[in-house]
Design a protein around this motif. Structure first.
Motif, PDB file in Angstrom:
ATOM      1  N   PHE A 356       0.856  -1.186   0.000  1.00 51.74           N
ATOM      2  CA  PHE A 356       0.000   0.000   0.000  1.00 51.74           C
ATOM      3  C   PHE A 356       0.891   1.235   0.000  1.00 51.74           C
ATOM      4  CE2 PHE A 356       0.954  -0.575   4.453  1.00 51.74           C
ATOM      5  CZ  PHE A 356       1.092   0.707   4.939  1.00 51.74           C
ATOM      6  N   THR A 357       0.281   2.348  -0.369  1.00 51.96           N
ATOM      7  CA  THR A 357       0.983   3.638  -0.385  1.00 51.96           C
ATOM      8  C   THR A 357       0.129   4.681   0.314  1.00 51.96           C
ATOM      9  OG1 THR A 357       0.046   4.222  -2.549  1.00 51.96           O
ATOM     10  CG2 THR A 357       2.187   3.100  -2.547  1.00 51.96           C
ATOM     11  N   ARG A 369      -3.718   3.907  -0.933  1.00 49.14           N
ATOM     12  CA  ARG A 369      -4.007   3.039  -2.072  1.00 49.14           C
ATOM     13  C   ARG A 369      -3.281   1.710  -1.885  1.00 49.14           C
ATOM     14  NH1 ARG A 369      -5.967   4.930  -6.758  1.00 49.14           N
ATOM     15  NH2 ARG A 369      -6.500   2.711  -6.926  1.00 49.14           N
ATOM     16  N   GLY A 370      -3.952   0.647  -2.173  1.00 52.04           N
ATOM     17  CA  GLY A 370      -3.360  -0.674  -2.056  1.00 52.04           C
ATOM     18  C   GLY A 370      -4.429  -1.736  -2.140  1.00 52.04           C
ATOM     19  N   GLU A 371      -4.036  -2.921  -2.576  1.00 59.06           N
ATOM     20  CA  GLU A 371      -5.013  -3.998  -2.756  1.00 59.06           C
ATOM     21  C   GLU A 371      -5.680  -4.389  -1.443  1.00 59.06           C
ATOM     22  OE1 GLU A 371      -5.134  -8.685  -4.212  1.00 59.06           O
ATOM     23  OE2 GLU A 371      -3.311  -7.483  -4.423  1.00 59.06           O
ATOM     24  N   LYS A 372      -4.879  -4.569  -0.400  1.00 57.65           N
ATOM     25  CA  LYS A 372      -5.463  -5.009   0.868  1.00 57.65           C
ATOM     26  C   LYS A 372      -6.355  -3.944   1.508  1.00 57.65           C
ATOM     27  CE  LYS A 372      -2.077  -8.506   2.241  1.00 57.65           C
ATOM     28  NZ  LYS A 372      -1.078  -8.899   3.273  1.00 57.65           N
ATOM     29  N   ASN A 396      -4.230  -1.064  11.265  1.00 53.62           N
ATOM     30  CA  ASN A 396      -3.131  -0.787  12.201  1.00 53.62           C
ATOM     31  C   ASN A 396      -2.073  -1.879  12.113  1.00 53.62           C
ATOM     32  OD1 ASN A 396      -1.685   0.484  14.231  1.00 53.62           O
ATOM     33  ND2 ASN A 396      -2.738  -0.629  15.851  1.00 53.62           N
ATOM     34  N   ARG A 397      -2.503  -3.149  12.057  1.00 53.55           N
ATOM     35  CA  ARG A 397      -1.547  -4.244  11.955  1.00 53.55           C
ATOM     36  C   ARG A 397      -0.786  -4.209  10.635  1.00 53.55           C
ATOM     37  NH1 ARG A 397      -5.869  -7.255  14.246  1.00 53.55           N
ATOM     38  NH2 ARG A 397      -6.383  -8.087  12.175  1.00 53.55           N
ATOM     39  N   LEU A 398      -1.438  -3.736   9.577  1.00 60.33           N
ATOM     40  CA  LEU A 398      -0.763  -3.636   8.278  1.00 60.33           C
ATOM     41  C   LEU A 398       0.294  -2.550   8.264  1.00 60.33           C
ATOM     42  CD1 LEU A 398      -0.784  -4.769   5.356  1.00 60.33           C
ATOM     43  CD2 LEU A 398      -2.446  -3.000   4.786  1.00 60.33           C
TER      44      LEU A 398
END
Length: 480
Positions: A356-357, A369-372, A396-398
């Motif tokens: 993600f960004t 932005r990001g798939e997950k 938060n975990r990501l």
């Protein structure tokens, strides 16, 4: 009404995934049976498959919108929803699939070749799958993901060994009718042939297909007449045959100028310079046609071209032409590299890639932005506070919050997750703690709302009772 269509716009929509179910097992003498909500079913895919019995894209010209079925929602008792049924769309052999920008996505050649045009959405997890040691009885489930929707362009490129090219009314349709069992429409006016005609020719042991490519005139490669619509059908042919009319009634035309014009159009279209060529001087059964053929033949042979004088009426020269074409086709097939089985290439993602960004857009807006993250937002039921809290835990975990801090985000700034036209925007509040210790009743998360007055009073009373019992225990004297 036309019965042949070789280019259509197709709008496909895969099936949506079914929602997960939030349910608690209920049974006599088991008041705390635990969560038993099942997962939603996966949505159906849209698949394009080559079918040898399909020869045109006419069906998709009349019905350009196609949708697969949705997955069914999950149910209590750990029952998973039914899967959506895949929608299989048959297409002709040689169909090229392009996206809305013209980029080639797939070239479907060979019976049974398939391409997934739309991926079905995944079903949402039920609360039984979301249970964990810290969250033993989730009061929410995940929503199903929407299916993939795409706007595609299908182009048919005829698969044949030999292409007959030439001016309208040069006799291509008559020639293919006597070389094969094809029965094209034949008349003495230009543009009689409006669709490519295919015929199968047998010459000794050689069996090959011949295509009549209609509508080539000066400027065809730039869109004049019908040529641009059908020049794509020449691309897959191994041999090109120039059919020149030696009995034309137009005074400004002759076989040599016709040959030069058609060659120029083929060169402008591009990619056909390496194809072997033959020249057919047609309609030599007419005395004037034979005289003209005798005049132009030496000039054409001087250019290194093999020339055949034929007549579709008297069948003059057809046997020699068919065997010559069979030999060229055999050489082209032998020169082709042997087809190898498609190799499956696995490209695993980097382990430490968060995927993600976070970018700053203005002073108080940050976009993620990001798939997950985008998939998690789609799966969240924002009407359920506990589901929103679960989303905050996942982000938060990501590492999304850490990236927001690095990007300079402050409490109260706007955070948008997703593209500009379809994003979820919320005011950011940094998470202090997360987990089951923050949860109250099922379906609620105390991080979303302040403590309820009733719950606050109950907690205060419990604390007072605990303090009173502790004081009584300390003051108790067993010897009194």
């Amino acid at each position: 009404m036309t019965t042949f269509v070789d280019r259509v716009e197709l709008h496909v929509g895969a099936g949506n995934g079914g929602h997960g179910c939030a349910s608690v097992h209920r049974e006599k003498f088991k008041p705390l049976g635990g969560p038993d909500g099942g997962d939603g079913g996966r949505g159906g895919d849209v698949i394009l498959v080559v079918d040898p019995e399909v020869t045109t894209l006419l069906e998709y010209h009349h019905r350009p919108h196609r949708k697969a079925t949705n997955g069914k929602p999950g149910a209590g008792g750990n029952r998973t929803g039914a899967l959506g049924k895949d929608l299989v769309l048959p297409v002709p052999d040689g169909t090229v699939v392009l996206d809305a920008d013209g980029e080639v996505l797939a070239d479907l050649v060979g019976p049974g070749t398939a391409f997934v045009a739309g991926q079905g959405g995944r079903g949402g997890l039920g609360n039984a799958a979301l249970a964990s040691p810290r969250r033993k009885a989730p009061g929410f489930a995940l929503l199903g993901e929407p299916g993939e929707s795409r706007d595609l362009v299908l182009e048919l490129k005829t698969i044949a060994d030999v292409a007959l090219v030439g001016y309208p009314s040069a006799g291509k349709s008559s020639l293919i009718s006597v070389l094969s069992a094809a029965k094209p429409k034949i008349a003495d006016y230009p543009f009689t042939t409006l669709v490519p005609n295919l015929g199968v020719v047998t010459a000794g042991d050689a069996v090959y297909t011949v295509a009549d490519v209609p509508g080539l005139i000066p400027g065809a490669s730039e869109g004049r007449g019908l040529g641009l619509e059908f020049l794509r059908h020449v691309e897959r042919c191994e041999v090109l045959v120039h059919v020149l009319d030696c009995a034309t009634l137009e005074s400004e035309r002759d076989p040599l100028s016709d040959f030069a014009v058609i060659e120029e159009e083929l060169a402008q279209y591009g990619g056909l310079g390496d194809r072997p060529r033959l020249v057919v001087l047609n309609k030599t059964d007419i005395p004037e046609g034979q005289d003209l053929a005798d005049i132009v033949r030496p000039d054409l042979e001087a250019r290194g071209l093999r020339v055949f004088e034929v007549s579709a009426v008297s069948r003059k020269g057809l046997r020699e032409l068919s065997f010559a074409l069979g030999a060229l086709v055999a050489e082209a097939r032998a020169a082709k590299p042997q087809e190898e089985a498609t190799r499956v290439v696995i490209r695993p993602k980097a382990v430490n890639d968060a995927g993600f960004t976070v970018t700053a857009e203005g002073e108080d807006l940050f976009r993620v932005r990001g798939e997950k993250p985008e998939r998690w937002v789609v799966q969240t039921d924002f009407a359920n506070e506990e589901a929103v809290g679960y989303l905050a835990d996942r982000l938060n975990r990501l590492g999304v919050e850490e990236e927001l801090v690095r990007a300079g985000a402050r409490e109260g700034d706007g955070v948008a997750i997703g593209p500009e036209d379809n994003a979820v925007v919320f005011d950011w509040e940094p998470t202090v703690s997360a987990g089951a210790e923050m949860l109250g009743r099922r379906g609620e998360d105390h991080r979303m709302n302040p403590l309820r007055p009733a719950a606050r009073r109950r907690r205060d009373r419990d604390a007072e009772r605990k303090d009173s019992a502790q004081r009584e225990f300390e003051e108790f004297d067993p010897f009194e």
